[in-house]
Design a protein around this motif. Structure first.
Motif, PDB file in Angstrom:
ATOM      1  N   GLY A  31      53.291  38.617  -9.399  1.00 19.43           N
ATOM      2  CA  GLY A  31      52.436  37.464  -9.144  1.00 19.43           C
ATOM      3  C   GLY A  31      53.191  36.324  -8.490  1.00 19.43           C
ATOM      4  N   GLU A  32      54.379  36.057  -9.002  1.00 18.61           N
ATOM      5  CA  GLU A  32      55.196  34.978  -8.442  1.00 18.61           C
ATOM      6  C   GLU A  32      55.642  35.308  -7.023  1.00 18.61           C
ATOM      7  OE1 GLU A  32      59.468  32.744  -9.353  1.00 18.61           O
ATOM      8  OE2 GLU A  32      58.437  33.835 -10.962  1.00 18.61           O
ATOM      9  N   ALA A  33      56.015  36.565  -6.787  1.00 13.70           N
ATOM     10  CA  ALA A  33      56.451  36.969  -5.450  1.00 13.70           C
ATOM     11  C   ALA A  33      55.305  36.866  -4.447  1.00 13.70           C
ATOM     12  CB  ALA A  33      56.995  38.400  -5.485  1.00 13.70           C
ATOM     13  N   THR A  34      54.114  37.273  -4.870  1.00 12.06           N
ATOM     14  CA  THR A  34      52.953  37.191  -3.985  1.00 12.06           C
ATOM     15  C   THR A  34      52.632  35.749  -3.630  1.00 12.06           C
ATOM     16  OG1 THR A  34      52.020  39.215  -4.944  1.00 12.06           O
ATOM     17  CG2 THR A  34      50.519  37.770  -3.731  1.00 12.06           C
ATOM     18  N   MET A  35      52.651  34.867  -4.626  1.00 13.03           N
ATOM     19  CA  MET A  35      52.368  33.459  -4.376  1.00 13.03           C
ATOM     20  C   MET A  35      53.445  32.836  -3.487  1.00 13.03           C
ATOM     21  SD  MET A  35      49.506  32.821  -5.648  1.00 13.03           S
ATOM     22  CE  MET A  35      49.563  31.062  -5.311  1.00 13.03           C
ATOM     23  N   ASP A  36      54.693  33.257  -3.694  1.00 15.13           N
ATOM     24  CA  ASP A  36      55.786  32.734  -2.864  1.00 15.13           C
ATOM     25  C   ASP A  36      55.611  33.168  -1.416  1.00 15.13           C
ATOM     26  OD1 ASP A  36      58.129  31.224  -2.570  1.00 15.13           O
ATOM     27  OD2 ASP A  36      59.380  33.008  -2.649  1.00 15.13           O
ATOM     28  N   ALA A  37      55.217  34.425  -1.215  1.00 16.42           N
ATOM     29  CA  ALA A  37      54.998  34.930   0.143  1.00 16.42           C
ATOM     30  C   ALA A  37      53.842  34.194   0.821  1.00 16.42           C
ATOM     31  CB  ALA A  37      54.725  36.434   0.109  1.00 16.42           C
ATOM     32  N   LEU A  38      52.765  33.956   0.068  1.00 12.14           N
ATOM     33  CA  LEU A  38      51.635  33.216   0.622  1.00 12.14           C
ATOM     34  C   LEU A  38      52.015  31.772   0.933  1.00 12.14           C
ATOM     35  CD1 LEU A  38      48.727  34.537  -1.651  1.00 12.14           C
ATOM     36  CD2 LEU A  38      49.166  35.107   0.743  1.00 12.14           C
ATOM     37  N   ARG A  39      52.838  31.170   0.057  1.00  5.28           N
ATOM     38  CA  ARG A  39      53.315  29.801   0.307  1.00  5.28           C
ATOM     39  C   ARG A  39      54.122  29.752   1.595  1.00  5.28           C
ATOM     40  NH1 ARG A  39      58.031  27.441   0.119  1.00  5.28           N
ATOM     41  NH2 ARG A  39      59.005  29.321  -0.741  1.00  5.28           N
ATOM     42  N   VAL A  40      55.027  30.694   1.754  1.00  6.52           N
ATOM     43  CA  VAL A  40      55.850  30.744   2.962  1.00  6.52           C
ATOM     44  C   VAL A  40      54.969  30.920   4.188  1.00  6.52           C
ATOM     45  CG1 VAL A  40      57.550  32.131   4.212  1.00  6.52           C
ATOM     46  CG2 VAL A  40      57.910  31.580   1.803  1.00  6.52           C
ATOM     47  N   PHE A  41      53.984  31.796   4.085  1.00  9.94           N
ATOM     48  CA  PHE A  41      53.075  32.050   5.206  1.00  9.94           C
ATOM     49  C   PHE A  41      52.331  30.776   5.598  1.00  9.94           C
ATOM     50  CE2 PHE A  41      49.028  33.531   7.003  1.00  9.94           C
ATOM     51  CZ  PHE A  41      49.472  34.433   7.948  1.00  9.94           C
ATOM     52  N   ALA A  42      51.768  30.084   4.612  1.00  9.19           N
ATOM     53  CA  ALA A  42      50.978  28.885   4.885  1.00  9.19           C
ATOM     54  C   ALA A  42      51.837  27.730   5.396  1.00  9.19           C
ATOM     55  CB  ALA A  42      50.227  28.461   3.622  1.00  9.19           C
ATOM     56  N   VAL A  43      52.969  27.487   4.742  1.00 10.57           N
ATOM     57  CA  VAL A  43      53.840  26.377   5.139  1.00 10.57           C
ATOM     58  C   VAL A  43      54.422  26.615   6.526  1.00 10.57           C
ATOM     59  CG1 VAL A  43      55.965  25.125   4.588  1.00 10.57           C
ATOM     60  CG2 VAL A  43      54.390  25.748   2.755  1.00 10.57           C
ATOM     61  N   SER A  44      54.807  27.855   6.810  1.00 11.04           N
ATOM     62  CA  SER A  44      55.370  28.177   8.130  1.00 11.04           C
ATOM     63  C   SER A  44      54.359  27.899   9.229  1.00 11.04           C
ATOM     64  CB  SER A  44      55.802  29.649   8.169  1.00 11.04           C
ATOM     65  OG  SER A  44      56.805  29.910   7.213  1.00 11.04           O
ATOM     66  N   ILE A  45      53.118  28.325   9.005  1.00  9.18           N
ATOM     67  CA  ILE A  45      52.073  28.078  10.001  1.00  9.18           C
ATOM     68  C   ILE A  45      51.810  26.582  10.143  1.00  9.18           C
ATOM     69  CG2 ILE A  45      49.606  28.367  10.472  1.00  9.18           C
ATOM     70  CD1 ILE A  45      49.796  31.180   9.439  1.00  9.18           C
ATOM     71  N   GLY A  46      51.784  25.867   9.003  1.00 14.06           N
ATOM     72  CA  GLY A  46      51.558  24.427   9.047  1.00 14.06           C
ATOM     73  C   GLY A  46      52.624  23.694   9.838  1.00 14.06           C
ATOM     74  N   ILE A  47      53.887  24.002   9.557  1.00 13.51           N
ATOM     75  CA  ILE A  47      54.990  23.366  10.289  1.00 13.51           C
ATOM     76  C   ILE A  47      54.915  23.732  11.774  1.00 13.51           C
ATOM     77  CG2 ILE A  47      57.505  23.267  10.560  1.00 13.51           C
ATOM     78  CD1 ILE A  47      57.763  23.780   7.578  1.00 13.51           C
ATOM     79  N   GLY A  48      54.583  24.985  12.050  1.00 16.96           N
ATOM     80  CA  GLY A  48      54.477  25.431  13.433  1.00 16.96           C
ATOM     81  C   GLY A  48      53.411  24.674  14.210  1.00 16.96           C
ATOM     82  N   ILE A  49      52.254  24.435  13.579  1.00 18.30           N
ATOM     83  CA  ILE A  49      51.180  23.697  14.245  1.00 18.30           C
ATOM     84  C   ILE A  49      51.612  22.264  14.537  1.00 18.30           C
ATOM     85  CG2 ILE A  49      48.858  22.742  13.922  1.00 18.30           C
ATOM     86  CD1 ILE A  49      48.155  25.319  12.410  1.00 18.30           C
ATOM     87  N   VAL A  50      52.308  21.642  13.578  1.00 24.84           N
ATOM     88  CA  VAL A  50      52.799  20.270  13.789  1.00 24.84           C
ATOM     89  C   VAL A  50      53.771  20.225  14.957  1.00 24.84           C
ATOM     90  CG1 VAL A  50      54.177  18.393  12.793  1.00 24.84           C
ATOM     91  CG2 VAL A  50      52.447  19.550  11.400  1.00 24.84           C
ATOM     92  N   PHE A  51      54.721  21.135  14.983  1.00 25.95           N
ATOM     93  CA  PHE A  51      55.668  21.193  16.106  1.00 25.95           C
ATOM     94  C   PHE A  51      54.926  21.475  17.417  1.00 25.95           C
ATOM     95  CE2 PHE A  51      59.289  21.670  13.154  1.00 25.95           C
ATOM     96  CZ  PHE A  51      60.197  20.848  13.799  1.00 25.95           C
TER      97      PHE A  51
ATOM     98  N   ILE B 148      54.992  27.766  19.378  1.00 26.70           N
ATOM     99  CA  ILE B 148      54.865  28.079  20.803  1.00 26.70           C
ATOM    100  C   ILE B 148      53.418  28.409  21.155  1.00 26.70           C
ATOM    101  CG2 ILE B 148      55.552  29.658  22.637  1.00 26.70           C
ATOM    102  CD1 ILE B 148      57.774  27.785  21.843  1.00 26.70           C
ATOM    103  N   ILE B 149      52.762  29.212  20.326  1.00 22.90           N
ATOM    104  CA  ILE B 149      51.370  29.575  20.596  1.00 22.90           C
ATOM    105  C   ILE B 149      50.471  28.340  20.535  1.00 22.90           C
ATOM    106  CG2 ILE B 149      49.379  30.816  19.662  1.00 22.90           C
ATOM    107  CD1 ILE B 149      51.212  33.110  18.964  1.00 22.90           C
ATOM    108  N   ALA B 150      50.733  27.428  19.574  1.00 21.87           N
ATOM    109  CA  ALA B 150      49.919  26.216  19.453  1.00 21.87           C
ATOM    110  C   ALA B 150      50.073  25.336  20.692  1.00 21.87           C
ATOM    111  CB  ALA B 150      50.311  25.449  18.194  1.00 21.87           C
ATOM    112  N   THR B 151      51.310  25.114  21.102  1.00 19.40           N
ATOM    113  CA  THR B 151      51.541  24.318  22.319  1.00 19.40           C
ATOM    114  C   THR B 151      50.856  24.951  23.513  1.00 19.40           C
ATOM    115  OG1 THR B 151      53.688  23.555  21.495  1.00 19.40           O
ATOM    116  CG2 THR B 151      53.302  23.361  23.846  1.00 19.40           C
ATOM    117  N   LYS B 152      51.013  26.262  23.644  1.00 24.18           N
ATOM    118  CA  LYS B 152      50.401  26.981  24.760  1.00 24.18           C
ATOM    119  C   LYS B 152      48.880  26.924  24.687  1.00 24.18           C
ATOM    120  CE  LYS B 152      50.620  30.000  28.236  1.00 24.18           C
ATOM    121  NZ  LYS B 152      49.321  30.679  28.166  1.00 24.18           N
ATOM    122  N   ALA B 153      48.311  26.947  23.474  1.00 27.17           N
ATOM    123  CA  ALA B 153      46.855  26.891  23.319  1.00 27.17           C
ATOM    124  C   ALA B 153      46.305  25.570  23.833  1.00 27.17           C
ATOM    125  CB  ALA B 153      46.481  27.096  21.855  1.00 27.17           C
ATOM    126  N   TRP B 154      46.959  24.470  23.474  1.00 31.29           N
ATOM    127  CA  TRP B 154      46.496  23.165  23.947  1.00 31.29           C
ATOM    128  C   TRP B 154      46.690  23.032  25.465  1.00 31.29           C
ATOM    129  CZ3 TRP B 154      48.966  21.802  18.849  1.00 31.29           C
ATOM    130  CH2 TRP B 154      47.992  21.554  17.869  1.00 31.29           C
TER     131      TRP B 154
END
Length: 436
Positions: A185-205, A252-258
């Motif tokens: 359970g902890e590993a799954t939540m950690d993986a989902l956290r990493v997935f969400a935070v990584s995408i969030g930081i990527g969109i900001v950049f 990169i994909i976010a920048t390219k999308a805009w």
């Protein structure tokens, strides 16, 4: 005394690239075959051409190469294509990879690799399910007649597959393998956290560098902005212990999308008559770049990624040992066959789902065939296996098996696709790989 080692290694890499491309064009074969053979031959029999201790500087080489390898492929994806095939790419890059790793890990109960724990199986299959975008593009670029949609699926799957495999390895497989146990359970939540935070930081950049692009008015400056974005996104994400690769790809994909939205606006006169809130937020009216400059940026980024992949191939050459290959030949072929069968089944599932779900377009037999054999392994698999601590007692097994699978996948998958398009697919055929 001056050291000419950096200059010599640069000459070696560029010379190998030029020679491989020239021979590949004459022989009409994928250049990645010649790059692999050439890097091994030069490293083994011409050490004067590689006067750098590659194993000693491996971590530095990785940090230098990763952003360049993924940047070019991320730039090539158009946001409109991602939207059109979002469910298909999600299945290929996330669901299929997760199911493939789980299926591979189930081999633990059959004792396929003696002495490995269940966590070690998860790690081993996460490493060997990661595909290599550069190798795939090198092979497929030789063939004509592949539809645009299938190319989008292959490119999207290659990038997303790598991000999923990295998260599965670092946040589930590796801790499980090294600690012996893991809280599911902890590993799954950690993986989902990493997935969400990584995408969030990527969109900001992505947004910040998209705005920065509006201040630049020449193609060289814009290329450098993308390179800075790729490195900065990767470094910041790794500093905060999330996925640098997923953050980089998202940015990169976010920048390219805009940027794509800006280019579409130039062709849409109606958009100039009114401005929505989101358009004003993007400084609507100030162009970020042009299609001509983006074409230059993509071509240059692709070349940088190609050179970075060749550097990884030289590291791969250092890891090649014919004696070790022979010692672990059964394990290598077993792993190669299992991963190939798993990929074939997961791609067949994709084709089956495509006939049942409206969101996922069916690809037909030819699409299934191309998707299956476009799963070549490469740089990322080598990088991940190197990250295993030296204290792990089966590290040699992991390194030899992974190196063997990488080479087999490139030569066997690449040769299969080459033979199909060269000898079996009639040139006059103009097939669409999607059926409706």
């Amino acid at each position: 005394m001056h050291s000419f080692a950096p200059g010599i290694i640069l000459i070696t890499i560029l010379g190998l690239v030029v020679l491989s491309d020239a021979l590949a064009n004459r022989l009409k074969i994928p250049s990645v075959f010649l790059l692999l053979i050439g890097s091994y031959t030069i490293y083994t029999y011409m050490p004067v051409a590689v006067p750098i201790d590659l194993p000693h500087y491996f971590d530095t080489i990785i940090l230098f190469c990763i952003p360049l390898i993924f940047m070019g492929d991320a730039l090539h994806l158009h946001f409109s294509d991602i939207k059109k095939h979002s469910w298909s790419i999600f299945y290929l890059a996330v669901v299929a990879v997760a199911l493939s790793i789980a299926t591979g890990a189930s081999m633990y109960y059959f004792g396929v690799f003696e002495g490995l724990t269940l966590g070690a199986y998860v790690s081993l299959f996460a490493i060997n399910m990661a595909t290599d975008a550069v190798s795939v593009q090198s092979v497929l670029s030789r063939f004509k007649g592949i539809g645009h949609d299938i190319k989008v699926l292959i490119e999207g799957e290659s990038l997303g597959n790598d991000a999923t495999a990295v998260i599965a390895f670092f946040f589930i497989g590796l801790p499980w393998m090294m600690n012996g146990t893991i809280d599911a359970g902890e590993a799954t939540m950690d993986a989902l956290r990493v997935f969400a935070v990584s995408i969030g930081i990527g969109i900001v950049f992505g947004y910040l560098f998209y705005m920065l692009m509006k201040l630049i008015d020449d193609k060289r400056g814009e290329l450098f902005v993308f390179i800075i974005e790729a490195y900065l996104a990767y470094v910041v994400a790794e500093h905060f212990h999330v996925s640098g690769i997923l953050t980089l790809i998202t940015a990169i994909i976010a920048t390219k999308a805009w940027i794509d939205m800006d280019m579409k606006r130039l062709d849409d006169e109606e958009a100039k008559k009114s401005k929505t809130f989101l358009q004003r937020l993007r400084l609507h009216g100030i162009d970020s770049t042009t299609s001509e400059r983006m074409e230059y940026i993509y071509e240059m980024a692709k070349e940088f990624g190609y050179i970075a992949a060749v550097m990884i191939f030289f590291v791969l050459a250092e890891m090649v040992s014919l004696e070790k290959f022979w010692e672990y030949k059964v394990e290598i072929f077993t792993m190669f066959i299992i991963t190939t069968l798993i990929r074939a089944v997961s791609m067949a599932k994709f084709a089956f789902w495509g006939s049942k779900l409206e969101q996922i377009k069916p690809v037909g037999f030819e699409g299934w065939f191309i998707l299956t054999f476009s799963g070549m392994k490469g740089a990322l698999s080598i990088i991940l296996v190197h990250m295993i601590p030296s204290s792990f007692e089966h590290k040699e097994l992991f390194e030899v098996v992974t190196t063997g699978v990488v080479m087999l996948s490139i030569f066997v998958y690449g040769t299969t696709l080459w033979a199909y398009f060269t000898f079996f697919r009639r040139k006059e055929e103009e097939k669409k790989l999607f059926t409706h």
